[in-house]
Motif scaffolding. Structure first.
Motif, PDB file in Angstrom:
ATOM      1  N   GLN A 130      56.028  47.157  56.193  1.00  0.00           N
ATOM      2  CA  GLN A 130      56.452  46.575  57.138  1.00  0.00           C
ATOM      3  C   GLN A 130      57.233  45.263  56.263  1.00  0.00           C
ATOM      4  OE1 GLN A 130      54.252  47.628  57.442  1.00  0.00           O
ATOM      5  NE2 GLN A 130      53.967  47.208  59.337  1.00  0.00           N
ATOM      6  N   ALA A 131      58.392  44.600  56.071  1.00  0.00           N
ATOM      7  CA  ALA A 131      58.538  42.292  56.138  1.00  0.00           C
ATOM      8  C   ALA A 131      57.496  41.910  57.040  1.00  0.00           C
ATOM      9  CB  ALA A 131      60.030  42.233  56.500  1.00  0.00           C
ATOM     10  N   GLY A 132      57.252  40.730  56.832  1.00  0.00           N
ATOM     11  CA  GLY A 132      56.262  39.998  57.744  1.00  0.00           C
ATOM     12  C   GLY A 132      54.863  40.262  57.444  1.00  0.00           C
ATOM     13  N   GLY A 133      54.453  41.413  57.052  1.00  0.00           N
ATOM     14  CA  GLY A 133      52.853  41.858  56.103  1.00  0.00           C
ATOM     15  C   GLY A 133      52.388  41.792  55.541  1.00  0.00           C
ATOM     16  N   ALA A 134      52.288  40.521  54.416  1.00  0.00           N
ATOM     17  CA  ALA A 134      51.468  40.396  53.200  1.00  0.00           C
ATOM     18  C   ALA A 134      51.181  38.918  53.486  1.00  0.00           C
ATOM     19  CB  ALA A 134      52.912  40.542  52.031  1.00  0.00           C
ATOM     20  N   GLN A 135      50.468  38.989  53.433  1.00  0.00           N
ATOM     21  CA  GLN A 135      49.809  37.036  52.753  1.00  0.00           C
ATOM     22  C   GLN A 135      48.839  37.417  51.898  1.00  0.00           C
ATOM     23  OE1 GLN A 135      46.742  38.293  56.405  1.00  0.00           O
ATOM     24  NE2 GLN A 135      48.289  38.063  57.871  1.00  0.00           N
ATOM     25  N   HIS A 136      48.923  36.049  51.322  1.00  0.00           N
ATOM     26  CA  HIS A 136      48.145  35.478  50.185  1.00  0.00           C
ATOM     27  C   HIS A 136      46.918  35.336  50.401  1.00  0.00           C
ATOM     28  CE1 HIS A 136      52.632  35.826  47.604  1.00  0.00           C
ATOM     29  NE2 HIS A 136      52.679  35.418  49.235  1.00  0.00           N
ATOM     30  N   GLY A 137      46.573  35.470  48.624  1.00  0.00           N
ATOM     31  CA  GLY A 137      44.751  34.384  49.038  1.00  0.00           C
ATOM     32  C   GLY A 137      44.497  34.430  47.574  1.00  0.00           C
ATOM     33  N   PHE A 138      43.246  34.412  47.917  1.00  0.00           N
ATOM     34  CA  PHE A 138      42.126  34.430  46.625  1.00  0.00           C
ATOM     35  C   PHE A 138      40.907  35.160  46.431  1.00  0.00           C
ATOM     36  CE2 PHE A 138      44.130  29.922  47.992  1.00  0.00           C
ATOM     37  CZ  PHE A 138      44.843  30.006  46.846  1.00  0.00           C
ATOM     38  N   LEU A 139      40.885  35.842  44.953  1.00  0.00           N
ATOM     39  CA  LEU A 139      39.580  35.844  45.084  1.00  0.00           C
ATOM     40  C   LEU A 139      38.691  35.375  43.615  1.00  0.00           C
ATOM     41  CD1 LEU A 139      37.116  39.003  45.089  1.00  0.00           C
ATOM     42  CD2 LEU A 139      38.199  39.004  43.364  1.00  0.00           C
ATOM     43  N   LEU A 140      37.400  34.800  44.571  1.00  0.00           N
ATOM     44  CA  LEU A 140      37.000  34.006  43.658  1.00  0.00           C
ATOM     45  C   LEU A 140      35.452  34.094  43.417  1.00  0.00           C
ATOM     46  CD1 LEU A 140      37.365  30.360  42.702  1.00  0.00           C
ATOM     47  CD2 LEU A 140      34.870  30.382  44.855  1.00  0.00           C
ATOM     48  N   ARG A 141      34.849  34.642  41.882  1.00  0.00           N
ATOM     49  CA  ARG A 141      34.083  35.681  41.680  1.00  0.00           C
ATOM     50  C   ARG A 141      33.280  34.908  40.704  1.00  0.00           C
ATOM     51  NH1 ARG A 141      31.321  40.697  41.635  1.00  0.00           N
ATOM     52  NH2 ARG A 141      30.392  40.598  39.342  1.00  0.00           N
ATOM     53  N   ASP A 142      31.836  33.885  41.381  1.00  0.00           N
ATOM     54  CA  ASP A 142      31.032  33.888  40.488  1.00  0.00           C
ATOM     55  C   ASP A 142      29.948  34.497  40.031  1.00  0.00           C
ATOM     56  OD1 ASP A 142      29.119  31.632  40.402  1.00  0.00           O
ATOM     57  OD2 ASP A 142      28.430  31.239  42.338  1.00  0.00           O
ATOM     58  N   PRO A 143      30.174  33.902  38.568  1.00  0.00           N
ATOM     59  CA  PRO A 143      29.350  35.008  37.813  1.00  0.00           C
ATOM     60  C   PRO A 143      27.664  35.006  38.335  1.00  0.00           C
ATOM     61  CG  PRO A 143      31.082  34.566  36.165  1.00  0.00           C
ATOM     62  CD  PRO A 143      30.610  33.740  37.701  1.00  0.00           C
ATOM     63  N   SER A 144      26.840  33.909  38.233  1.00  0.00           N
ATOM     64  CA  SER A 144      26.082  33.626  38.232  1.00  0.00           C
ATOM     65  C   SER A 144      25.833  33.312  39.511  1.00  0.00           C
ATOM     66  CB  SER A 144      25.589  31.525  38.024  1.00  0.00           C
ATOM     67  OG  SER A 144      26.239  30.719  39.225  1.00  0.00           O
ATOM     68  N   ASP A 145      26.576  33.264  40.821  1.00  0.00           N
ATOM     69  CA  ASP A 145      25.560  33.913  42.155  1.00  0.00           C
ATOM     70  C   ASP A 145      25.678  32.641  42.475  1.00  0.00           C
ATOM     71  OD1 ASP A 145      26.107  35.244  44.672  1.00  0.00           O
ATOM     72  OD2 ASP A 145      23.881  36.576  43.855  1.00  0.00           O
ATOM     73  N   GLY A 146      25.598  31.476  42.148  1.00  0.00           N
ATOM     74  CA  GLY A 146      25.475  30.502  42.673  1.00  0.00           C
ATOM     75  C   GLY A 146      25.014  29.568  44.090  1.00  0.00           C
ATOM     76  N   PRO A 147      24.347  29.471  44.983  1.00  0.00           N
ATOM     77  CA  PRO A 147      24.044  29.585  46.306  1.00  0.00           C
ATOM     78  C   PRO A 147      25.180  28.060  46.744  1.00  0.00           C
ATOM     79  CG  PRO A 147      22.255  28.253  45.561  1.00  0.00           C
ATOM     80  CD  PRO A 147      22.461  29.050  44.472  1.00  0.00           C
ATOM     81  N   ASP A 148      25.557  27.566  45.700  1.00  0.00           N
ATOM     82  CA  ASP A 148      26.528  26.339  46.475  1.00  0.00           C
ATOM     83  C   ASP A 148      27.014  27.226  46.329  1.00  0.00           C
ATOM     84  OD1 ASP A 148      26.267  26.842  43.728  1.00  0.00           O
ATOM     85  OD2 ASP A 148      26.798  24.780  42.961  1.00  0.00           O
ATOM     86  N   THR A 149      27.127  27.443  45.616  1.00  0.00           N
ATOM     87  CA  THR A 149      29.346  27.913  45.807  1.00  0.00           C
ATOM     88  C   THR A 149      30.191  28.709  47.265  1.00  0.00           C
ATOM     89  OG1 THR A 149      29.554  29.438  43.534  1.00  0.00           O
ATOM     90  CG2 THR A 149      31.021  30.191  45.124  1.00  0.00           C
ATOM     91  N   ARG A 150      28.792  29.591  47.623  1.00  0.00           N
ATOM     92  CA  ARG A 150      28.987  29.986  49.226  1.00  0.00           C
ATOM     93  C   ARG A 150      29.404  28.744  50.151  1.00  0.00           C
ATOM     94  NH1 ARG A 150      24.648  32.573  49.991  1.00  0.00           N
ATOM     95  NH2 ARG A 150      25.537  34.352  49.594  1.00  0.00           N
TER      96      ARG A 150
END
Length: 462
Positions: A130-150
């Protein structure tokens, strides 16, 4: 997930502090069924859902997501999602504000501590198309899992005070290797967990999730739809009012005269300037361009805006050109350097993530000419091979628009534009190979014009 649960405001209202953190872990998925499409490095799309989203996968112990998702969402490293949440009934104002916030987030996610992370396009949508349902966003992948990213992501959420406010999703794997997503929000400077759900596989929908929304976001079916978008921009883009004033001076119903109207389309460096100028000279025709010169001075301003605003600007430029065509075609043939097909093809290629297979299929209504826009008698699409086009571009040394830079750097985007051009209908494009000599190309173009148009003045041989 970063794509908001419509019940999230209720959860935020009821839970706070330690209680929210304690109860949020087990918070059930209260939202209507939602699915997600992640663009992968090879320009394919991986689809997944959260929780008991669809029959056949509900809480099944072996219901594991696409293995490609496990690589991007599970350890080692850590992945986050971030999205601007719009409801299915979001109006024009909400879409414009959401698009600007989405673009601002994109700029910020390319800086500072996020530069070491991989950034990918992510969509949230409702099953059923249905129209009106799509929402745009991002996936951010941190290879090092650094705490400063969160910490940086939560800080970024805290700077977003206006509605719609984004939410942050965080992916992790349990000891059994199953993927989960925790949903976070920031309220009054505090981090609150507002959901937790399991990542499950989902089938690919028949159409790309954004296709139902294209007429309301980037491929406007009429003048008023594009006008409504620019009207919402007047508080923060003063030039939008000037564009609207020029549009309002144009009659809403125009008709061309007896002389032919020929639109010449093509990517940059396919020879449009040479062909349009030469053909207009040979036919003693008026040469027009879209966007027209009266708004061309603001092109750079609108090129820096999100797609919905940029496409509204170019769409309205076509209506201004149409009024010029109506007047000039009563006196002589008219040649147009780009028209509606350019506006639509670039919009489709930009908005539809993934590769060519994810474009709307041939015959889809999105490829139809707008009913209230003056139609040309003939549309010619100039094409050259990618290597020849790259060679020509290197010799030009002119400033590129964002989309032209994308064409040069991204072969998949270029292919999507080219395929969209060829799927346009009513009128469709006559493809002209522009790689031979100038004289040969002009002969071919003249032949097509004389065979498809009436009232064409005799032209000397090239």
């Amino acid at each position: 997930m970063a794509f908001a649960n419509p019940r999230a405001p209720l959860l935020l209202g009821r839970l706070s502090g330690p209680l929210a953190a304690r109860r949020g872990v087990c918070a059930p998925a209260m939202a209507p069924p939602r699915r997600f499409a992640l663009e992968l490095p090879d320009c394919t799309l991986a689809h997944f859902a959260l929780g008991a989203d669809h029959p056949g996968h509900t809480d099944a112990p072996d219901a594991r997501p696409d293995p490609r998702l496990a690589v991007l969402l599970g350890p080692p490293g850590r992945s986050y999602s971030l999205c601007v949440a719009l409801g299915p009934d979001a109006g024009c104002r909400a879409r414009v504000r959401g698009a600007r916030l989405h673009q601002r987030l994109l700029h910020q996610l390319r800086r500072g501590p996020f530069q070491r992370c991989q950034l990918r396009r992510l969509l949230c949508y409702c099953p059923g198309g249905q129209a009106g349902g799509a929402q745009h966003g991002f996936l951010l992948r941190d290879p090092s899992d650094g705490p400063d990213t969160r910490c940086a992501l939560l800080g970024l959420l805290g700077t977003c005070q206006e509605a719609p406010r984004p939410l942050l999703g965080e992916f992790e794997a349990d000891p059994q290797g199953q993927l989960w997503q925790r949903l976070w929000a920031v309220q009054d400077g505090k981090r609150l967990q507002v959901g937790c759900a399991r990542v499950l596989p989902a089938p690919e929908p028949p159409l790309h999730p954004v296709v139902p929304d294209l007429p309301s976001t980037v491929v406007f079916p009429g003048r008023e739809a594009a006008r409504a978008v620019l009207e919402e921009c007047t508080p923060f883009i003063p030039e939008a009012r000037e564009v609207l004033d020029l549009v309002d001076q144009c009659p809403k119903q125009v008709q061309r005269g007896k002389f032919p109207v020929i639109a010449i389309e093509g990517l940059d460096a396919t020879g449009k300037t040479t062909v349009t100028q030469s053909i207009s000279d040979l036919l003693n025709a008026v040469l027009l361009k879209s966007p027209p010169s009266c708004i061309g001075q603001w092109r750079k301003i609108f090129d820096d805006e999100p797609t919905i605003i940029r496409r509204a600007f170019y769409s309205l430029g076509n209506y201004i050109v149409a009024s010029e065509i109506a007047k000039e075609s009563t006196k002589s043939p008219v040649i147009i350097d780009r028209y509606w097909h350019s506006t639509a093809t670039y919009a489709i290629a930009t908005e539809v993530s993934g590769g060519v297979p994810h474009l709307p299929p041939a015959g889809h209504p999105v490829y139809q000419w707008p009913g209230d826009l003056l139609r040309p008698d003939l549309v010619l699409l100039l094409t050259v091979g990618p290597e020849e086009r790259a060679r020509r571009l290197r010799g030009r040394g002119v400033e590129k628009t964002r989309e032209e830079a994308e064409l040069e750097a991204n072969s998949v985007f270029r292919q999507k534009v080219e395929v969209s051009y060829r799927r346009m209908e009513n009128p469709g494009c006559h493809v002209v190979d522009a790689s031979p000599s100038r004289e040969e190309v002009l002969r071919k173009v003249l032949s097509l014009i004389q065979n498809n148009c009436k009232h064409v003045p005799g032209a000397p041989s090239c």
